[in-house]
Design a protein around this motif. Sequence first.
Motif, PDB file in Angstrom:
ATOM      1  N   PHE A  42     -13.533  -0.767  -0.696  1.00 37.88           N
ATOM      2  CA  PHE A  42     -13.122  -2.004  -0.040  1.00 37.88           C
ATOM      3  C   PHE A  42     -11.696  -1.892   0.483  1.00 37.88           C
ATOM      4  CE2 PHE A  42     -16.769  -3.706  -2.170  1.00 37.88           C
ATOM      5  CZ  PHE A  42     -17.148  -4.816  -1.409  1.00 37.88           C
ATOM      6  N   GLY A  43     -11.430  -2.657   1.523  1.00 36.02           N
ATOM      7  CA  GLY A  43     -10.076  -2.854   2.017  1.00 36.02           C
ATOM      8  C   GLY A  43      -9.817  -4.348   2.129  1.00 36.02           C
ATOM      9  N   ALA A  44      -8.601  -4.719   2.465  1.00 27.60           N
ATOM     10  CA  ALA A  44      -8.262  -6.145   2.584  1.00 27.60           C
ATOM     11  C   ALA A  44      -7.283  -6.351   3.721  1.00 27.60           C
ATOM     12  CB  ALA A  44      -7.670  -6.662   1.279  1.00 27.60           C
TER      13      ALA A  44
ATOM     14  N   LEU B  40      -4.630  -3.323   3.585  1.00 26.07           N
ATOM     15  CA  LEU B  40      -4.703  -2.498   2.378  1.00 26.07           C
ATOM     16  C   LEU B  40      -5.994  -1.688   2.407  1.00 26.07           C
ATOM     17  CD1 LEU B  40      -3.683  -5.244  -0.228  1.00 26.07           C
ATOM     18  CD2 LEU B  40      -2.187  -3.643   0.991  1.00 26.07           C
ATOM     19  N   GLU B  41      -5.928  -0.435   1.991  1.00 30.21           N
ATOM     20  CA  GLU B  41      -7.115   0.423   1.949  1.00 30.21           C
ATOM     21  C   GLU B  41      -7.331   0.948   0.534  1.00 30.21           C
ATOM     22  OE1 GLU B  41      -7.852   3.090   5.415  1.00 30.21           O
ATOM     23  OE2 GLU B  41      -5.726   2.713   5.861  1.00 30.21           O
TER      24      GLU B  41
ATOM     25  N   THR C 272     -13.414   4.790   7.821  1.00 32.06           N
ATOM     26  CA  THR C 272     -13.183   5.484   6.549  1.00 32.06           C
ATOM     27  C   THR C 272     -13.852   4.742   5.398  1.00 32.06           C
ATOM     28  OG1 THR C 272     -11.050   6.286   7.380  1.00 32.06           O
ATOM     29  CG2 THR C 272     -11.400   6.348   4.995  1.00 32.06           C
ATOM     30  N   SER C 273     -13.759   3.407   5.429  1.00 29.41           N
ATOM     31  CA  SER C 273     -14.359   2.591   4.369  1.00 29.41           C
ATOM     32  C   SER C 273     -15.874   2.737   4.344  1.00 29.41           C
ATOM     33  CB  SER C 273     -13.972   1.125   4.576  1.00 29.41           C
ATOM     34  OG  SER C 273     -14.654   0.282   3.692  1.00 29.41           O
ATOM     35  N   LYS C 274     -16.469   2.873   5.527  1.00 29.07           N
ATOM     36  CA  LYS C 274     -17.928   3.028   5.582  1.00 29.07           C
ATOM     37  C   LYS C 274     -18.353   4.325   4.903  1.00 29.07           C
ATOM     38  CE  LYS C 274     -21.834   2.989   8.777  1.00 29.07           C
ATOM     39  NZ  LYS C 274     -22.266   2.910  10.190  1.00 29.07           N
TER      40      LYS C 274
ATOM     41  N   GLU D   5       2.326   3.617   0.535  1.00 26.91           N
ATOM     42  CA  GLU D   5       2.229   4.556   1.642  1.00 26.91           C
ATOM     43  C   GLU D   5       0.761   4.692   2.034  1.00 26.91           C
ATOM     44  OE1 GLU D   5       3.456   9.179   2.759  1.00 26.91           O
ATOM     45  OE2 GLU D   5       3.951   8.337   0.789  1.00 26.91           O
ATOM     46  N   GLY D   6       0.479   4.615   3.290  1.00 25.04           N
ATOM     47  CA  GLY D   6      -0.906   4.643   3.758  1.00 25.04           C
ATOM     48  C   GLY D   6      -1.426   3.277   4.130  1.00 25.04           C
ATOM     49  N   ASP D   7      -0.825   2.209   3.565  1.00 23.45           N
ATOM     50  CA  ASP D   7      -1.154   0.849   3.984  1.00 23.45           C
ATOM     51  C   ASP D   7      -0.318   0.505   5.213  1.00 23.45           C
ATOM     52  OD1 ASP D   7      -2.970   0.547   1.916  1.00 23.45           O
ATOM     53  OD2 ASP D   7      -1.446  -0.222   0.535  1.00 23.45           O
TER      54      ASP D   7
END
Length: 731
Positions: free
Chosen positions: A320-322, A376-377, A313-315, A360-362
């Motif tokens: 960024f995510g962590a 984290l997204e 999804t990040s691509k 929510e979602g993390d």
Amino acid sequence: MNDMLPILCVRASHEVLPGKTLPELCEIQHAVLESAGRSIIATDVNGTVIYLNRAAQHLLGYSWDEVVGHQVAAIFHLEDEVRERAQLLSAELQSDIAPGFEVFVARLARAGCDENDWTYVRKDGSRLPVTLSVSALHDGRGQLIGYVGVASDISDRQRREQDLQIAALAFDSQAAIMVTDAEQRILRVNPAFTTLTGYTAEEAVGRIPSMLKSGRQDADFYRKMWLSLSTTGHWQGEIWNRRKCGGIYPEWLTISEVRDECGRLTHYVSTFSDITDLKLAESEIHSLAFYDPLTALPNRRLLLNRLGQARVTSKRSQQFGALLIIDLDHFKKLNDTLGHDIGDRLLIEVARRLKHCVREGDTAARQGGDEFIVMLENLGLEAAGAAVQAEAVAEKLRLELNKPYVVAGDVENFHSASIGISLFCGHDKTTEALLKQADIALYKAKDAGRNMIRFFDNEMQTALDARAQLESQLHQALTRNELLLYVQPQLDPQRRLVGAEALLRWRMPDGKMVPPGDFIPLAEETGLIVAIGNWVLDTACARLKCWADNPLAADLYIAVNVSARQFRQPDFVEQVCLALAKHEVDPACLKLELTESLLLDHVDGVVAKMQALRRIGVRFSLDDFGTGYASLSYLKRFPFEQLKVDRSFIRDIAVDPDDAAIVRAIIAMGNALRLSVVAEGVETEAQLDYLLLHGCTRFQGFLLGRPVSFADFEHSLQTGALVPAAGRAAD
């Protein structure tokens, strides 16, 4: 072959067919026998085969010459079957029937014919079920002249019977079965159908299967089902149906078409079973596979799955995510002091707080033990902004986890957490690298004093790359002869030489020396310390062999440091004995130095190994005494001869009253237990004077001699720079 024909001719006492002579009649009978479709075998009164027709030869695979003249039971009958039939006949006829030809003819005295099922064994070894009818042959005067057996292949009959039995058993199985005609009218159901649906056979017959519909599947589902059925002739899948009582349940349904010989559809056969328990089990298995049973958080497997999806999804989004790795500080201490039950309660509470803090979602997951991971997204398109958001979440988590825990009665427990963070964007790094970077950042947070937050940065990566390169080079250091063994002298109170400690050194191909503090911990972590330790033992024993031939060194010992991992090898004792025997070394000249951490686990095994080596003369020294978990109880239990005071206490002995008190206590305790005490790290005369004043008996340090190669050490002996004590010094 014609010589055998007269005995088969049915002879009247004086009658012959009109116009036919006896030989002509025999020829006719022979032709009939040869053209018969069944297997016909004739024997004499003793069971010797005198005739078999073409059908018998074809059925059994034997030629005329291979059978005629042999006993029938010994050729194509099963020995066990003949023996079993003999036992049955013996009981039935109240006579001893031998397991041979007699079993085929024993009943003929009571009846003119005996018919039974048998198993023929063909020439190729294959088996064939037959019905064999045996009759007696008499001549024109009524005298018994032999027997004839007529056999029919009953393979098809047995298969049909078995198929009927299997069908009957299947219909009475635990799976529900429903048979309909081509118009889907129910013709028959089995008892399991009634048990599962609640409908009796009388209530179901004549109706259509749609009476079981639950309404959960739409028309498109049934359209696709019937399309598959008409295309392939069968369909199977999961479906929800309704019982007579109204209850809805999941079932696994299989439908098959039945067609006649002309290919016309005649019936549908459906089998189905309740899979409620299976679905519950699947749910439980899924939970066990992807969720931590203690905290109900996602486990490492599910986290990695979600991390892979997040990177995809990040691509696409370029956001960024962590990854945050969270480790509870000093959790082991709580477990050890309050027990695992209390520790589990704390972990459950930590999980609750983590779920409360993340969006929510993390994802908040438990990696294992007291280590948790938060992913984290959607942290934005800029690395700097993403780092700010990740740090804000990490700080929120840190503060939340710092709040008191009430996990044992009314007592509050306080626990901090260290957090390592690594950012990611798309596939800029592998999953393994991302996890490793976050773990390195966590290590830096703990190294900074715990209860801290640290990001992975390029400096950490540089250190990581350097460590990886060093590890690769260390793997080759042994084979390239880059490792060296130095020795540092140990002296008595008169500054006379009593022995030396072997110290490992590593000289790179470019001549650069790698500090021991850099490569020895790395060797420990990678397991290379075992091979390196065995090399050190062998090298030390080789030098001791040389010293034994040198009057100046013959009474000296060498002390060798042994790592915990090396000592715990199952063959450690054998490795030491092998090195001593290989070089013919006096075991009393070898001293093994162990650290206190080695003594904490598997105590009985440690004691057994030490005692095995003590029995052959090897001596032991307790290294770095006072820095670990020193205890009088294990000093009493383990067979040590020597204590080594760690250099950290010696360094400030002249200026720090606490260090001085510790050293005095160690020396006094060693002397009281009849253990010699070695002070290492002696660098000043003031330190030496203090140690002498309080009864220390052995000394090691730069003041008295630096670590040098064996060649330089032995040269110092020759020049008198080092003076050995007279005779072997007692420890």
